[in-house]
Design an enzyme around this catalytic site. Structure first.
Site, PDB file in Angstrom:
ATOM      1  N   SER A   1      41.525  47.431  36.111  1.00 59.71           N
ATOM      2  CA  SER A   1      41.862  46.006  36.252  1.00 59.71           C
ATOM      3  C   SER A   1      41.179  45.242  35.120  1.00 59.71           C
ATOM      4  O   SER A   1      40.122  45.663  34.631  1.00 59.71           O
ATOM      5  CB  SER A   1      41.332  45.486  37.596  1.00 59.71           C
ATOM      6  OG  SER A   1      41.337  44.071  37.602  1.00 59.71           O
TER       7      SER A   1
ATOM      8  N   TYR B   1      34.348  45.096  43.286  1.00 57.20           N
ATOM      9  CA  TYR B   1      35.650  45.474  42.713  1.00 57.20           C
ATOM     10  C   TYR B   1      35.521  45.703  41.202  1.00 57.20           C
ATOM     11  O   TYR B   1      35.999  46.704  40.657  1.00 57.20           O
ATOM     12  CB  TYR B   1      36.642  44.356  43.011  1.00 57.20           C
ATOM     13  CG  TYR B   1      38.060  44.618  42.570  1.00 57.20           C
ATOM     14  CD1 TYR B   1      38.883  45.500  43.268  1.00 57.20           C
ATOM     15  CD2 TYR B   1      38.600  43.957  41.461  1.00 57.20           C
ATOM     16  CE1 TYR B   1      40.198  45.721  42.867  1.00 57.20           C
ATOM     17  CE2 TYR B   1      39.908  44.172  41.065  1.00 57.20           C
ATOM     18  CZ  TYR B   1      40.706  45.055  41.772  1.00 57.20           C
ATOM     19  OH  TYR B   1      42.006  45.274  41.381  1.00 57.20           O
TER      20      TYR B   1
ATOM     21  N   ALA C   1      32.822  46.426  39.493  1.00 57.76           N
ATOM     22  CA  ALA C   1      32.026  47.640  39.230  1.00 57.76           C
ATOM     23  C   ALA C   1      32.898  48.879  39.406  1.00 57.76           C
ATOM     24  O   ALA C   1      32.839  49.818  38.595  1.00 57.76           O
ATOM     25  CB  ALA C   1      30.821  47.695  40.160  1.00 57.76           C
TER      26      ALA C   1
ATOM     27  N   ILE D   1      48.876  40.275  39.233  1.00 57.64           N
ATOM     28  CA  ILE D   1      50.197  40.832  39.553  1.00 57.64           C
ATOM     29  C   ILE D   1      50.605  40.404  40.970  1.00 57.64           C
ATOM     30  O   ILE D   1      49.773  40.411  41.891  1.00 57.64           O
ATOM     31  CB  ILE D   1      50.178  42.380  39.456  1.00 57.64           C
ATOM     32  CG1 ILE D   1      49.533  42.859  38.144  1.00 57.64           C
ATOM     33  CG2 ILE D   1      51.590  42.945  39.609  1.00 57.64           C
ATOM     34  CD1 ILE D   1      50.228  42.456  36.863  1.00 57.64           C
TER      35      ILE D   1
HETATM   36  P1  NAI Z   1      48.390  46.677  47.572  1.00 58.82           P
HETATM   37  O1  NAI Z   1      47.324  46.247  48.520  1.00 58.82           O
HETATM   38  O2  NAI Z   1      49.702  45.968  47.595  1.00 58.82           O
HETATM   39  O3  NAI Z   1      48.685  48.260  47.798  1.00 58.82           O
HETATM   40  C1  NAI Z   1      47.642  49.196  47.869  1.00 58.82           C
HETATM   41  C2  NAI Z   1      48.161  50.479  48.490  1.00 58.82           C
HETATM   42  O4  NAI Z   1      47.055  51.388  48.568  1.00 58.82           O
HETATM   43  C3  NAI Z   1      48.675  50.302  49.927  1.00 58.82           C
HETATM   44  O5  NAI Z   1      49.880  51.001  50.106  1.00 58.82           O
HETATM   45  C4  NAI Z   1      47.552  50.889  50.780  1.00 58.82           C
HETATM   46  O6  NAI Z   1      47.997  51.419  52.026  1.00 58.82           O
HETATM   47  C5  NAI Z   1      47.002  51.978  49.867  1.00 58.82           C
HETATM   48  N1  NAI Z   1      45.620  52.347  50.184  1.00 58.82           N
HETATM   49  C6  NAI Z   1      44.590  51.507  50.445  1.00 58.82           C
HETATM   50  N2  NAI Z   1      43.499  52.215  50.753  1.00 58.82           N
HETATM   51  C7  NAI Z   1      43.834  53.529  50.677  1.00 58.82           C
HETATM   52  C8  NAI Z   1      43.128  54.742  50.897  1.00 58.82           C
HETATM   53  N3  NAI Z   1      41.845  54.759  51.276  1.00 58.82           N
HETATM   54  N4  NAI Z   1      43.796  55.921  50.727  1.00 58.82           N
HETATM   55  C9  NAI Z   1      45.115  55.918  50.372  1.00 58.82           C
HETATM   56  N5  NAI Z   1      45.830  54.804  50.176  1.00 58.82           N
HETATM   57  C10 NAI Z   1      45.197  53.618  50.324  1.00 58.82           C
HETATM   58  O7  NAI Z   1      47.719  46.647  46.136  1.00 58.82           O
HETATM   59  P2  NAI Z   1      48.369  46.436  44.674  1.00 58.82           P
HETATM   60  O8  NAI Z   1      48.226  45.029  44.312  1.00 58.82           O
HETATM   61  O9  NAI Z   1      49.675  47.108  44.595  1.00 58.82           O
HETATM   62  O10 NAI Z   1      47.294  47.231  43.807  1.00 58.82           O
HETATM   63  C11 NAI Z   1      47.475  48.567  43.368  1.00 58.82           C
HETATM   64  C12 NAI Z   1      46.352  48.903  42.399  1.00 58.82           C
HETATM   65  O11 NAI Z   1      46.404  48.007  41.299  1.00 58.82           O
HETATM   66  C13 NAI Z   1      44.959  48.760  42.982  1.00 58.82           C
HETATM   67  O12 NAI Z   1      44.126  49.770  42.473  1.00 58.82           O
HETATM   68  C14 NAI Z   1      44.508  47.415  42.489  1.00 58.82           C
HETATM   69  O13 NAI Z   1      43.105  47.314  42.425  1.00 58.82           O
HETATM   70  C15 NAI Z   1      45.143  47.394  41.116  1.00 58.82           C
HETATM   71  N6  NAI Z   1      45.299  46.070  40.550  1.00 58.82           N
HETATM   72  C16 NAI Z   1      46.052  45.111  41.184  1.00 58.82           C
HETATM   73  C17 NAI Z   1      46.163  43.858  40.629  1.00 58.82           C
HETATM   74  C18 NAI Z   1      46.970  42.765  41.268  1.00 58.82           C
HETATM   75  O14 NAI Z   1      46.919  41.629  40.745  1.00 58.82           O
HETATM   76  N7  NAI Z   1      47.729  43.025  42.324  1.00 58.82           N
HETATM   77  C19 NAI Z   1      45.490  43.528  39.371  1.00 58.82           C
HETATM   78  C20 NAI Z   1      44.737  44.601  38.799  1.00 58.82           C
HETATM   79  C21 NAI Z   1      44.654  45.822  39.380  1.00 58.82           C
END
Ligand code: NAI
Length: 257
Positions: free
Chosen positions: A152, A165, A167, A198
């Site tokens: 990120s 987050y 870290a 995003i």
């Molecule tokens: P989201 O919350 O929409 O989806 C996350 C997914 O990960 C969900 O399907 C959830 O069930 C799954 N998940 C959560 N904990 C889990 C675990 N212990 N084991 C297996 N699956 C698990 O999140 P989003 O926004 O799609 O983010 C995806 C990635 O992108 C993350 O790593 C997030 O940190 C990163 N990211 C997101 C940004 C944003 O603005 N949305 C910006 C920068 C990075």
């Protein structure tokens, strides 16, 4: 329009590659699954939310693709390893790993509970380690692999209320660069993608003022779309990106330049 654009574009060269996508049930992970499947890769989803990931599998299969969803908590090594073996048995190998599962538990450090610090590190950083441990040996054996770790921009520039987050995401960058050096000789590339702001469930939790304040810092003046991140990831795991490794690529509308 989007669909038309996609069909007009040439496909990325990943046909029949087998990809594990963690957190593929929704948001960025889901778009990555769909985009890789459109390019004829076989998709294995590791997610704690079985219902959502089965939905993604149905969507992929409806379009003639090949996919499997397994209920996996990435913080539990035994679960990750068992599911990886299942995927290898079914598809005869793993070519691509996308470490995307991630969570936030925001608060100022002075108020941050130890459990919130630990959980974010466990899911985002240890989860990435667990999946790499489980998958890497088979990539080394076949002398081919593509890894993309979702970091990120917060891991690069920090953010108030997100020390845990930030870290975890900075940790992913160090992990990516070290591993890229370790496994380059086996034909394995390891890169990180650092999205900015995003539009997903993770960011929809913020109120309008917070969203407007963030967007005002983005030169392109909007949130990014999960599909835009998915396109970059698809490129990085393709044959076309064979000479890119150890990179951290921001996709943030210019936010953190
Ligand atoms: P989201 O919350 O929409 O989806 C996350 C997914 O990960 C969900 O399907 C959830 O069930 C799954 N998940 C959560 N904990 C889990 C675990 N212990 N084991 C297996 N699956 C698990 O999140 P989003 O926004 O799609 O983010 C995806 C990635 O992108 C993350 O790593 C997030 O940190 C990163 N990211 C997101 C940004 C944003 O603005 N949305 C910006 C920068 C990075």
């Amino acid at each position: 329009m989007n669909n038309e654009l996609r069909t007009m574009n040439n496909k990325m060269n990943i046909k029949n590659r087998v990809a594990i996508v963690t957190g593929g049930g929704q948001g960025i992970g889901k778009e990555i699954c769909l985009r890789l499947a459109e390019n004829e890769a076989k998709i294995v989803i590791f997610d704690i939310n079985e219902e959502l990931s089965q939905e993604v599998v149905r969507e992929i299969k409806a379009k003639g693709g090949s996919s499997l969803a397994l209920k996996v908590d990435v913080t539990k090594y035994e679960e990750v390893n068992g599911a990886t073996q299942q995927a290898i048995d079914k598809f005869k190998g793993i070519d691509i790993l996308i470490n995307n599962a991630g969570i936030t538990k925001d608060s100022l450090l002075l108020r941050m509970k130890e459990e919130d610090w630990n959980r974010v590190l466990q899911v985002n950083l240890n989860g990435t380690f667990n999946c790499l441990k489980a998958v890497l040996r088979s990539m080394v054996k076949q002398k081919y692999g593509r890894v993309v770790n979702i970091s990120s921009v917060i891991g690069i520039r920090g953010n108030i209320g997100q020390a845990n987050y930030s870290a975890s995401k900075a940790g992913i960058i160090g992990l990516t660069k070290s591993l890229a050096r370790e496994v380059g000789r086996y034909g394995i590339t390891v890169n990180a993608v650092a999205p900015g702001f995003i539009d997903t469930a993770m960011t929809r939790r913020l109120n309008k003022e917070a969203v407007d304040a963030i967007i005002s810092q983005v030169p392109l003046q909007r949130m990014g779309k999960p599909g835009e991140v998915a396109s970059l990831v698809t490129y990085l795991v393709s044959e076309e990106a064979a000479y890119i490794t150890g990179e951290v690529i921001k996709i943030d509308g210019g936010m953190a330049m």
